[in-house]
Scaffold this active site. Sequence first.
Site, PDB file in Angstrom:
ATOM      1  N   VAL A 144      10.550 -41.797 -10.267  1.00 59.45           N
ATOM      2  CA  VAL A 144       9.554 -40.650 -10.126  1.00 59.45           C
ATOM      3  C   VAL A 144       8.392 -40.950 -10.402  1.00 59.45           C
ATOM      4  O   VAL A 144       7.929 -41.617 -11.287  1.00 59.45           O
ATOM      5  CB  VAL A 144      10.278 -39.730 -11.341  1.00 59.45           C
ATOM      6  CG1 VAL A 144       9.208 -38.396 -11.490  1.00 59.45           C
ATOM      7  CG2 VAL A 144      11.887 -39.204 -11.188  1.00 59.45           C
ATOM      8  N   ILE A 203      21.449 -41.594 -31.550  1.00 56.09           N
ATOM      9  CA  ILE A 203      22.662 -41.275 -30.652  1.00 56.09           C
ATOM     10  C   ILE A 203      23.108 -39.755 -31.095  1.00 56.09           C
ATOM     11  O   ILE A 203      23.378 -39.028 -30.539  1.00 56.09           O
ATOM     12  CB  ILE A 203      23.605 -42.229 -30.650  1.00 56.09           C
ATOM     13  CG1 ILE A 203      23.100 -43.570 -29.920  1.00 56.09           C
ATOM     14  CG2 ILE A 203      24.904 -41.720 -29.724  1.00 56.09           C
ATOM     15  CD1 ILE A 203      24.153 -44.635 -29.442  1.00 56.09           C
ATOM     16  N   GLY A 211      18.666 -42.365 -16.813  1.00 52.22           N
ATOM     17  CA  GLY A 211      20.045 -42.589 -16.899  1.00 52.22           C
ATOM     18  C   GLY A 211      20.440 -43.748 -17.881  1.00 52.22           C
ATOM     19  O   GLY A 211      21.357 -44.455 -17.858  1.00 52.22           O
ATOM     20  N   SER A 226      16.195 -45.362 -12.497  1.00 45.96           N
ATOM     21  CA  SER A 226      15.460 -46.335 -11.865  1.00 45.96           C
ATOM     22  C   SER A 226      16.164 -47.645 -12.373  1.00 45.96           C
ATOM     23  O   SER A 226      15.844 -47.929 -13.475  1.00 45.96           O
ATOM     24  CB  SER A 226      13.846 -46.029 -11.955  1.00 45.96           C
ATOM     25  OG  SER A 226      13.533 -47.339 -11.625  1.00 45.96           O
ATOM     26  N   ALA A 256      24.790 -48.701 -33.422  1.00 50.69           N
ATOM     27  CA  ALA A 256      25.484 -48.282 -34.617  1.00 50.69           C
ATOM     28  C   ALA A 256      25.512 -46.683 -34.296  1.00 50.69           C
ATOM     29  O   ALA A 256      24.589 -46.285 -33.913  1.00 50.69           O
ATOM     30  CB  ALA A 256      24.979 -48.876 -35.728  1.00 50.69           C
ATOM     31  N   LEU A 288      15.017 -40.757 -26.383  1.00 52.30           N
ATOM     32  CA  LEU A 288      13.641 -41.325 -26.966  1.00 52.30           C
ATOM     33  C   LEU A 288      12.520 -40.594 -26.836  1.00 52.30           C
ATOM     34  O   LEU A 288      11.657 -40.301 -27.255  1.00 52.30           O
ATOM     35  CB  LEU A 288      13.494 -42.695 -26.554  1.00 52.30           C
ATOM     36  CG  LEU A 288      14.568 -43.572 -26.958  1.00 52.30           C
ATOM     37  CD1 LEU A 288      14.657 -45.220 -26.450  1.00 52.30           C
ATOM     38  CD2 LEU A 288      14.726 -43.740 -28.636  1.00 52.30           C
ATOM     39  N   GLU A 346      19.468 -45.337 -40.501  1.00 52.76           N
ATOM     40  CA  GLU A 346      21.119 -44.738 -40.772  1.00 52.76           C
ATOM     41  C   GLU A 346      21.500 -44.417 -39.301  1.00 52.76           C
ATOM     42  O   GLU A 346      22.218 -43.447 -39.040  1.00 52.76           O
ATOM     43  CB  GLU A 346      20.524 -43.297 -41.297  1.00 52.76           C
ATOM     44  CG  GLU A 346      20.342 -43.751 -43.006  1.00 52.76           C
ATOM     45  CD  GLU A 346      21.438 -43.852 -43.787  1.00 52.76           C
ATOM     46  OE1 GLU A 346      22.700 -43.960 -43.008  1.00 52.76           O
ATOM     47  OE2 GLU A 346      21.558 -44.322 -45.002  1.00 52.76           O
ATOM     48  N   LYS A 387      33.541 -48.239 -37.768  1.00 55.04           N
ATOM     49  CA  LYS A 387      32.525 -48.345 -38.726  1.00 55.04           C
ATOM     50  C   LYS A 387      32.747 -47.048 -39.825  1.00 55.04           C
ATOM     51  O   LYS A 387      32.706 -46.117 -39.615  1.00 55.04           O
ATOM     52  CB  LYS A 387      30.820 -47.891 -37.899  1.00 55.04           C
ATOM     53  CG  LYS A 387      30.027 -48.044 -38.883  1.00 55.04           C
ATOM     54  CD  LYS A 387      28.762 -47.638 -38.145  1.00 55.04           C
ATOM     55  CE  LYS A 387      27.481 -47.318 -39.281  1.00 55.04           C
ATOM     56  NZ  LYS A 387      26.227 -46.647 -38.534  1.00 55.04           N
ATOM     57  N   THR A 438      21.521 -43.868 -22.320  1.00 60.26           N
ATOM     58  CA  THR A 438      22.380 -43.172 -23.017  1.00 60.26           C
ATOM     59  C   THR A 438      22.240 -41.641 -23.121  1.00 60.26           C
ATOM     60  O   THR A 438      23.183 -40.907 -23.021  1.00 60.26           O
ATOM     61  CB  THR A 438      22.754 -43.674 -24.313  1.00 60.26           C
ATOM     62  OG1 THR A 438      22.750 -45.273 -24.352  1.00 60.26           O
ATOM     63  CG2 THR A 438      23.671 -43.081 -25.258  1.00 60.26           C
TER      64      THR A 438
HETATM   65  P1  FAD Z   1      16.422 -45.243 -22.297  1.00 60.23           P
HETATM   66  O1  FAD Z   1      17.566 -46.179 -22.450  1.00 60.23           O
HETATM   67  O2  FAD Z   1      14.884 -45.997 -22.249  1.00 60.23           O
HETATM   68  O3  FAD Z   1      16.574 -44.950 -20.677  1.00 60.23           O
HETATM   69  C1  FAD Z   1      15.586 -44.237 -20.082  1.00 60.23           C
HETATM   70  C2  FAD Z   1      15.987 -44.172 -18.651  1.00 60.23           C
HETATM   71  O4  FAD Z   1      14.926 -43.420 -18.010  1.00 60.23           O
HETATM   72  C3  FAD Z   1      16.213 -45.331 -17.624  1.00 60.23           C
HETATM   73  O5  FAD Z   1      17.423 -44.949 -17.227  1.00 60.23           O
HETATM   74  C4  FAD Z   1      14.968 -45.332 -16.680  1.00 60.23           C
HETATM   75  O6  FAD Z   1      15.673 -45.980 -15.736  1.00 60.23           O
HETATM   76  C5  FAD Z   1      14.777 -43.839 -16.625  1.00 60.23           C
HETATM   77  N1  FAD Z   1      13.236 -43.705 -16.320  1.00 60.23           N
HETATM   78  C6  FAD Z   1      12.242 -44.121 -16.769  1.00 60.23           C
HETATM   79  N2  FAD Z   1      10.965 -43.717 -16.041  1.00 60.23           N
HETATM   80  C7  FAD Z   1      11.749 -43.313 -14.852  1.00 60.23           C
HETATM   81  C8  FAD Z   1      10.977 -43.025 -13.491  1.00 60.23           C
HETATM   82  N3  FAD Z   1       9.705 -42.956 -13.531  1.00 60.23           N
HETATM   83  N4  FAD Z   1      11.809 -42.609 -12.736  1.00 60.23           N
HETATM   84  C9  FAD Z   1      13.109 -42.747 -12.898  1.00 60.23           C
HETATM   85  N5  FAD Z   1      13.652 -43.035 -13.895  1.00 60.23           N
HETATM   86  C10 FAD Z   1      13.162 -43.431 -15.270  1.00 60.23           C
HETATM   87  N6  FAD Z   1      20.406 -45.531 -31.691  1.00 60.23           N
HETATM   88  C11 FAD Z   1      21.391 -45.413 -32.610  1.00 60.23           C
HETATM   89  O7  FAD Z   1      21.966 -44.396 -32.224  1.00 60.23           O
HETATM   90  N7  FAD Z   1      21.902 -46.197 -33.385  1.00 60.23           N
HETATM   91  C12 FAD Z   1      21.167 -47.471 -33.332  1.00 60.23           C
HETATM   92  O8  FAD Z   1      21.687 -48.661 -34.289  1.00 60.23           O
HETATM   93  C13 FAD Z   1      20.079 -47.557 -32.698  1.00 60.23           C
HETATM   94  N8  FAD Z   1      19.252 -48.631 -33.021  1.00 60.23           N
HETATM   95  C14 FAD Z   1      17.959 -48.619 -32.100  1.00 60.23           C
HETATM   96  C15 FAD Z   1      17.156 -49.964 -32.395  1.00 60.23           C
HETATM   97  C16 FAD Z   1      15.970 -50.038 -31.851  1.00 60.23           C
HETATM   98  C17 FAD Z   1      14.784 -50.991 -32.038  1.00 60.23           C
HETATM   99  C18 FAD Z   1      15.506 -49.076 -31.020  1.00 60.23           C
HETATM  100  C19 FAD Z   1      14.046 -48.779 -30.537  1.00 60.23           C
HETATM  101  C20 FAD Z   1      16.431 -47.868 -30.609  1.00 60.23           C
HETATM  102  C21 FAD Z   1      17.518 -47.691 -31.232  1.00 60.23           C
HETATM  103  N9  FAD Z   1      18.433 -46.619 -31.269  1.00 60.23           N
HETATM  104  C22 FAD Z   1      19.665 -46.574 -31.809  1.00 60.23           C
HETATM  105  C23 FAD Z   1      17.937 -45.355 -30.189  1.00 60.23           C
HETATM  106  C24 FAD Z   1      18.817 -45.728 -28.859  1.00 60.23           C
HETATM  107  O9  FAD Z   1      18.601 -47.019 -28.297  1.00 60.23           O
HETATM  108  C25 FAD Z   1      18.322 -44.476 -28.034  1.00 60.23           C
HETATM  109  O10 FAD Z   1      18.482 -43.122 -28.484  1.00 60.23           O
HETATM  110  C26 FAD Z   1      19.247 -44.618 -26.977  1.00 60.23           C
HETATM  111  O11 FAD Z   1      19.482 -45.745 -26.008  1.00 60.23           O
HETATM  112  C27 FAD Z   1      18.819 -43.559 -25.826  1.00 60.23           C
HETATM  113  O12 FAD Z   1      17.816 -44.078 -25.020  1.00 60.23           O
HETATM  114  P2  FAD Z   1      17.375 -43.029 -23.987  1.00 60.23           P
HETATM  115  O13 FAD Z   1      18.430 -42.893 -22.981  1.00 60.23           O
HETATM  116  O14 FAD Z   1      16.555 -41.971 -24.347  1.00 60.23           O
HETATM  117  O15 FAD Z   1      16.184 -44.010 -23.219  1.00 60.23           O
END
Ligand code: FAD
Length: 502
Positions: free
Chosen positions: A186, A347, A13, A40, A51, A334, A343, A79, A15
């Site tokens: 999970v 997202i 849950g 979780s 950004a 991710l 860049e 931006k 982005t």
């Molecule tokens: P996460 O935010 O890690 O979410 C994972 C989810 O999975 C959470 O809800 C967690 O609870 C759940 N989860 C994990 N394991 C379990 C489990 N076993 N059971 C139940 N739930 C679970 N993107 C941009 O577009 N612009 C930027 O400027 C940018 N800067 C960044 C800088 C850094 C240093 C990093 C590392 C990333 C950056 N990003 C940026 C990327 C951006 O942060 C991610 O793409 C975005 O937040 C999406 O993350 P996510 O939802 O994939 O993962």
Amino acid sequence: MGQPRHKVVVVGGGTAGWMTAAAIATAIPSSLASVTLIESEAIGIIGVGEATLPHLKRFNDNLGIDEASFMKATSATFKLGIEFRNWGQQGDAYFHPFGDYGVENHGVDFHHFWRRLAHDPEVGAFSTYSVPVMAAAAGKFKHPETNGERLANSYGYAYQLDATRYAPFLRTLAEARGVTRIEGFVVDTRRHSETGDIMSVVLDDGRELEGTLFVDCSGFRGLLIEQALQSGYTNWQHWLPCDRAVAMPSEARGATAPYTQAIAEANGWRWRIPLQHRMGNGLVYSSQFMDADDATSCLLGAVSEPELATPRQLRFTTGKRTRMWHHNCVAIGLSGGFLEPLESTSIYLIQAAVEQLIAHFPLDDDYAAERESFNTLLDLEFTRVRDFLVLHYVATERDDTEFWRYMRHLDPPDSLRERMDLFCRSGHFNEYQQGLFLRPSWLAVMLGQRLVPEHYDVRVDAIDPGQLKQRLCELKARIQNAVQQMPDHDHYLRAFCQERAA
Ligand code: FAD
């Protein structure tokens, strides 16, 4: 009403999870798919990623989101692009704008005309022919006018937003559209003994959730796509060796800039992302060349505003999941891959994957062709972003540290080498028809990092140089005039969020 054909289970849950759930619930009829999202609170979200690129507006528009309400809820700012400092050489600065340069003439791109007279001081820098570059430098912003004259709609814009607030904002919307949210951890997956497809996920309290299509949004851990299905990871660290970041918010002081900054440092680069209520700061670096303590000192030394939290270290491996859609599981966010945030593309890559999943949404159980097509398109998206990022490093003249000497002499991917060679010789590009990044972006970085083409398009010589110079100078004056009349970003932003938010 009967059961929908697909039970979509989104794990995660952040982005990625809520963008996926909200978009599927909006675009796919409930007769075809139901959506359940498991997250979780014990794990939480990564919470960086502030950004974005202009495409996010389309994503929000498709969900029917009111722009002012979204910006207010996420403390977002407008931006116009990214300012790069110290990349070509120390002391250099250039801007990658969301918008075009000059005007096209008889099918010849503007930069060829500029190139012919680039030596003339009155013609001036290429960047002075871009509304968003000049507006950003002056701290100005207003929405482009969709029906206005050419200059008034020669640019787009994105947002800088609080990464911890966008997912909860989408959650409210997604739940109102029928998404079921489950708080749970999970711990296991059950797979079909013959097909290998995922049949269900098992939670730590023993509950088991069945599905037909799983979306892995579990972050870097890749809970389903890797831990269960071992899709494999294509590692691009040899081209993009930065594998760590340290992030820290600070107070925001002074006027709010309508742009992100990427400032090259001795062993990596530093971001500054202005939000309404604070400044996002971070240093991206390579553990081959710098350790965590030095990185933290470098960041703390560079941020002059009071800190709002202690610096937080993050690790990543640059690359992508070899098959982002494997069996009945699609990795988005991710879990699908990560390219450093130079860049602001992550997202966008989530959005691209969500939009392609919706476009390829399986109508029945036989969707191998859709899956292949999805994987091909996402490969292309990632590869193009990779090449564009590598460009920033290989097109450097810096040799002041081991890091920059390594980057400068790096052997780039063939696809990038070919683009650079063609441009340096003739000023031409093999244009992408879709996806990231298009000609103006490549021009901004290539010219900004001192790659100037040897030749220009021969058709330019058909124009008298005196006339050409006059036209360029007139255009430049019109741009200056248009920018002068734009309001200050700060003023415009606050009025927009206060007066227009629903
Ligand atoms: P996460 O935010 O890690 O979410 C994972 C989810 O999975 C959470 O809800 C967690 O609870 C759940 N989860 C994990 N394991 C379990 C489990 N076993 N059971 C139940 N739930 C679970 N993107 C941009 O577009 N612009 C930027 O400027 C940018 N800067 C960044 C800088 C850094 C240093 C990093 C590392 C990333 C950056 N990003 C940026 C990327 C951006 O942060 C991610 O793409 C975005 O937040 C999406 O993350 P996510 O939802 O994939 O993962």
